[in-house]
Design a protein around this motif. Structure first.
Motif, PDB file in Angstrom:
ATOM      1  N   MET A   1      -2.552  -9.347 -21.971  1.00  0.00           N
ATOM      2  CA  MET A   1      -1.378  -9.027 -21.150  1.00  0.00           C
ATOM      3  C   MET A   1      -1.239  -7.519 -20.937  1.00  0.00           C
ATOM      4  N   LYS A   2      -1.621  -6.738 -21.975  1.00  0.00           N
ATOM      5  CA  LYS A   2      -1.473  -5.287 -21.846  1.00  0.00           C
ATOM      6  C   LYS A   2      -2.348  -4.745 -20.718  1.00  0.00           C
ATOM      7  N   TYR A   3      -3.515  -5.406 -20.482  1.00  0.00           N
ATOM      8  CA  TYR A   3      -4.399  -4.939 -19.422  1.00  0.00           C
ATOM      9  C   TYR A   3      -3.805  -5.219 -18.045  1.00  0.00           C
ATOM     10  N   VAL A   4      -3.159  -6.361 -17.904  1.00  0.00           N
ATOM     11  CA  VAL A   4      -2.512  -6.705 -16.628  1.00  0.00           C
ATOM     12  C   VAL A   4      -1.407  -5.698 -16.322  1.00  0.00           C
ATOM     13  N   ILE A   5      -0.546  -5.453 -17.313  1.00  0.00           N
ATOM     14  CA  ILE A   5       0.560  -4.498 -17.126  1.00  0.00           C
ATOM     15  C   ILE A   5       0.010  -3.094 -16.865  1.00  0.00           C
ATOM     16  N   GLY A   6      -1.040  -2.714 -17.616  1.00  0.00           N
ATOM     17  CA  GLY A   6      -1.614  -1.384 -17.456  1.00  0.00           C
ATOM     18  C   GLY A   6      -2.211  -1.168 -16.081  1.00  0.00           C
ATOM     19  N   ILE A   7      -2.953  -2.148 -15.579  1.00  0.00           N
ATOM     20  CA  ILE A   7      -3.560  -2.035 -14.247  1.00  0.00           C
ATOM     21  C   ILE A   7      -2.474  -1.983 -13.177  1.00  0.00           C
ATOM     22  N   ILE A   8      -1.455  -2.840 -13.323  1.00  0.00           N
ATOM     23  CA  ILE A   8      -0.329  -2.797 -12.381  1.00  0.00           C
ATOM     24  C   ILE A   8       0.336  -1.424 -12.425  1.00  0.00           C
ATOM     25  N   GLY A   9       0.483  -0.887 -13.640  1.00  0.00           N
ATOM     26  CA  GLY A   9       1.097   0.426 -13.795  1.00  0.00           C
ATOM     27  C   GLY A   9       0.326   1.510 -13.070  1.00  0.00           C
ATOM     28  N   LEU A  10      -1.011   1.518 -13.203  1.00  0.00           N
ATOM     29  CA  LEU A  10      -1.830   2.514 -12.504  1.00  0.00           C
ATOM     30  C   LEU A  10      -1.689   2.372 -10.994  1.00  0.00           C
ATOM     31  N   LEU A  11      -1.684   1.129 -10.528  1.00  0.00           N
ATOM     32  CA  LEU A  11      -1.529   0.900  -9.089  1.00  0.00           C
ATOM     33  C   LEU A  11      -0.170   1.372  -8.598  1.00  0.00           C
ATOM     34  N   VAL A  12       0.869   1.161  -9.405  1.00  0.00           N
ATOM     35  CA  VAL A  12       2.215   1.626  -9.035  1.00  0.00           C
ATOM     36  C   VAL A  12       2.246   3.148  -8.941  1.00  0.00           C
ATOM     37  N   ILE A  13       1.636   3.837  -9.913  1.00  0.00           N
ATOM     38  CA  ILE A  13       1.609   5.310  -9.910  1.00  0.00           C
ATOM     39  C   ILE A  13       0.890   5.830  -8.674  1.00  0.00           C
ATOM     40  N   LEU A  14      -0.256   5.246  -8.369  1.00  0.00           N
ATOM     41  CA  LEU A  14      -1.024   5.672  -7.194  1.00  0.00           C
ATOM     42  C   LEU A  14      -0.269   5.335  -5.908  1.00  0.00           C
ATOM     43  N   ALA A  15       0.421   4.190  -5.893  1.00  0.00           N
ATOM     44  CA  ALA A  15       1.200   3.802  -4.705  1.00  0.00           C
ATOM     45  C   ALA A  15       2.366   4.763  -4.474  1.00  0.00           C
ATOM     46  N   ILE A  16       3.021   5.189  -5.564  1.00  0.00           N
ATOM     47  CA  ILE A  16       4.119   6.156  -5.442  1.00  0.00           C
ATOM     48  C   ILE A  16       3.590   7.471  -4.865  1.00  0.00           C
ATOM     49  N   ALA A  17       2.424   7.900  -5.353  1.00  0.00           N
ATOM     50  CA  ALA A  17       1.814   9.127  -4.825  1.00  0.00           C
ATOM     51  C   ALA A  17       1.498   8.964  -3.342  1.00  0.00           C
ATOM     52  N   TRP A  18       0.962   7.805  -2.955  1.00  0.00           N
ATOM     53  CA  TRP A  18       0.608   7.558  -1.554  1.00  0.00           C
ATOM     54  C   TRP A  18       1.850   7.534  -0.658  1.00  0.00           C
ATOM     55  N   LEU A  19       2.932   6.947  -1.154  1.00  0.00           N
ATOM     56  CA  LEU A  19       4.171   6.907  -0.367  1.00  0.00           C
ATOM     57  C   LEU A  19       4.730   8.311  -0.139  1.00  0.00           C
ATOM     58  N   ALA A  20       4.473   9.222  -1.091  1.00  0.00           N
ATOM     59  CA  ALA A  20       4.956  10.601  -0.955  1.00  0.00           C
ATOM     60  C   ALA A  20       3.968  11.495  -0.220  1.00  0.00           C
ATOM     61  N   SER A  21       2.842  10.924   0.223  1.00  0.00           N
ATOM     62  CA  SER A  21       1.781  11.708   0.850  1.00  0.00           C
ATOM     63  C   SER A  21       2.218  12.284   2.186  1.00  0.00           C
ATOM     64  N   ASN A  22       1.752  13.498   2.476  1.00  0.00           N
ATOM     65  CA  ASN A  22       2.045  14.095   3.781  1.00  0.00           C
ATOM     66  C   ASN A  22       0.912  13.837   4.777  1.00  0.00           C
TER      67      ASN A  22
END
Length: 393
Positions: A1-22
């Motif tokens: 389960m920790k791997y599922v949450i961890g992978i989702i977490g990385l994707l969320v971090i990268l998605a937040i960065a992409w949403l803030a992209s100029n």
């Protein structure tokens, strides 16, 4: 389960960065993926292999030896207080910075550090898809410090467009200077300090290349490093010793101010609503702590320490983590520790903007305008590093 949450977490971090992209359409994901893979490989080697343990062990022994030499100088001045059980944080942790700074000055004077910085920077430029200047600056920031590094590229500061200037400043905020690494190692485990240093180097490029994508032509990618004015050995040594002492004094002053302010605000919040300010911050940061691998039962307390680092500085947060107030699991301690090893806090905005403004007033004003975006990106770098460690620990 920790791997599922961890992978989702990385994707969320990268998605937040992409949403803030100029420049969402200009993001090149190939170098981003390559650098993330390198983060996992290097992080795994450092934390989970005999080779990594050997390297970190020797690195830690080296710093322990240096801190022992530093204690000789401190004991001479303060009459053995460093060996006293009642000795202070200032004497034990901050004053050794003076000696480490002197060593950095010697390695600079003998042209050893510039050779190392340029070599690593050149190799990084082949991986990160960015320019030689950005790669040099990231490595130099980790050695010289977040304000001193800009002196070495001062001739180019006035010529840089805003996008490249952002990346340079983001690197300076995402790394930590070598002069204070020994201080960190006295508060958290050396393996976490070393791992964070390596992962943040790549994490800074990953987040910056998503938030702030741009192309650098060969004509624009000129690295012109300004060498320090040649001084005599003892002139240089005196200057670096004083610089180290100034860093120790500045950190001590900031700790006094921030710890006192947080205590006062905690008192006000507790009196008004029955919950401390740090607890409130803990609830805000708890979801982010959870997605990078902290169990929910520890997420609020972990989030509180992470938030404390952002609103004050890493020293305050490390003191809380190393105290007896919380009893975290080993994995949670690792995640929080690597998160704390960076200059991503509000005070760094002023330090970096002030350093650039001292060299070029116009560019300093530009940095001040995107200061909050700098902190946002550097905080994402810290979460990215924490998320990688959460998956491989």
């Amino acid at each position: 389960m920790k791997y599922v949450i961890g992978i989702i977490g990385l994707l969320v971090i990268l998605a937040i960065a992409w949403l803030a992209s100029n420049g969402k359409k200009r993001v090149k994901f190939r170098p981003v993926i390559v650098m993330i893979v390198l983060q996992f490989i290097l992080g795994y080697i450092l934390l989970n292999t005999g080779v990594g343990n050997y390297l970190i062990g020797n690195f830690a022994k080296g710093f322990k030896l240096l801190l022992g030499y530093a204690s000789d100088g401190i004991n001479f001045v303060f009459g053995g207080l460093m060996n006293d059980n009642a000795s202070t944080f200032f004497i034990n942790v901050l004053l050794p910075i003076v000696f480490i700074s002197a060593l950095i000055g010697i390695l600079q004077h003998w042209r050893i550090l510039p050779l190392i910085v340029r070599g690593i920077g050149y190799l990084l430029s082949k991986v990160n898809g960015m320019g030689k200047l950005e790669s040099y600056n990231a490595v130099a920031s980790a050695i010289l410090g977040q304000s001193e590094v800009f002196i070495s590229i001062k001739k180019q500061l006035g010529l840089l467009p805003q996008q490249r200037l952002y990346t340079l400043c983001a690197s300076a905020m995402s790394t930590v200077s070598m002069s204070i690494v020994g201080a960190y190692m006295q508060m958290i485990k050396p393996e976490y300090v070393v791992t964070a240093l390596v992962l943040n180097l790549f994490g800074g490029f990953i987040i910056a290349s998503i938030i702030n994508p741009y192309e650098v032509s060969k004509d624009e990618d000129m690295l012109e490093v300004v060498e320090e004015e040649r001084q005599s050995f003892f002139e240089m040594l005196g200057e670096y010793i004083m610089d180290g002492f100034k860093v120790a004094i500045v950190v001590a002053a900031m700790l006094i101010g921030f710890v006192a302010l947080i205590a006062m605000i905690n008192g006000i919040f507790t009196a008004a609503i029955g919950v401390s300010f740090q607890d409130v911050l803990g609830y805000v940061f708890a979801p982010f702590a959870f997605i990078v691998g902290v169990p929910w039962s520890e997420a609020v307390q972990a989030g509180s320490i992470m938030a404390t680092k952002m609103v004050s500085n890493e020293f305050v947060a490390m003191q809380i983590l190393s105290g007896d107030a919380f009893q975290f699991s080993a994995r949670t301690e690792a995640i929080i520790s690597v998160f704390l090893v960076s200059f991503a806090n509000f005070s760094s905005i002023g330090i970096i903007a002030g350093a650039v403004k001292g060299l070029n007033e116009k560019q300093g004003n530009v940095v001040a305008r995107f200061g909050l975006k700098l902190l946002f990106g550097a905080t994402l770098v810290s979460f990215l590093t924490a998320g990688v460690v959460g998956l491989i620990y």
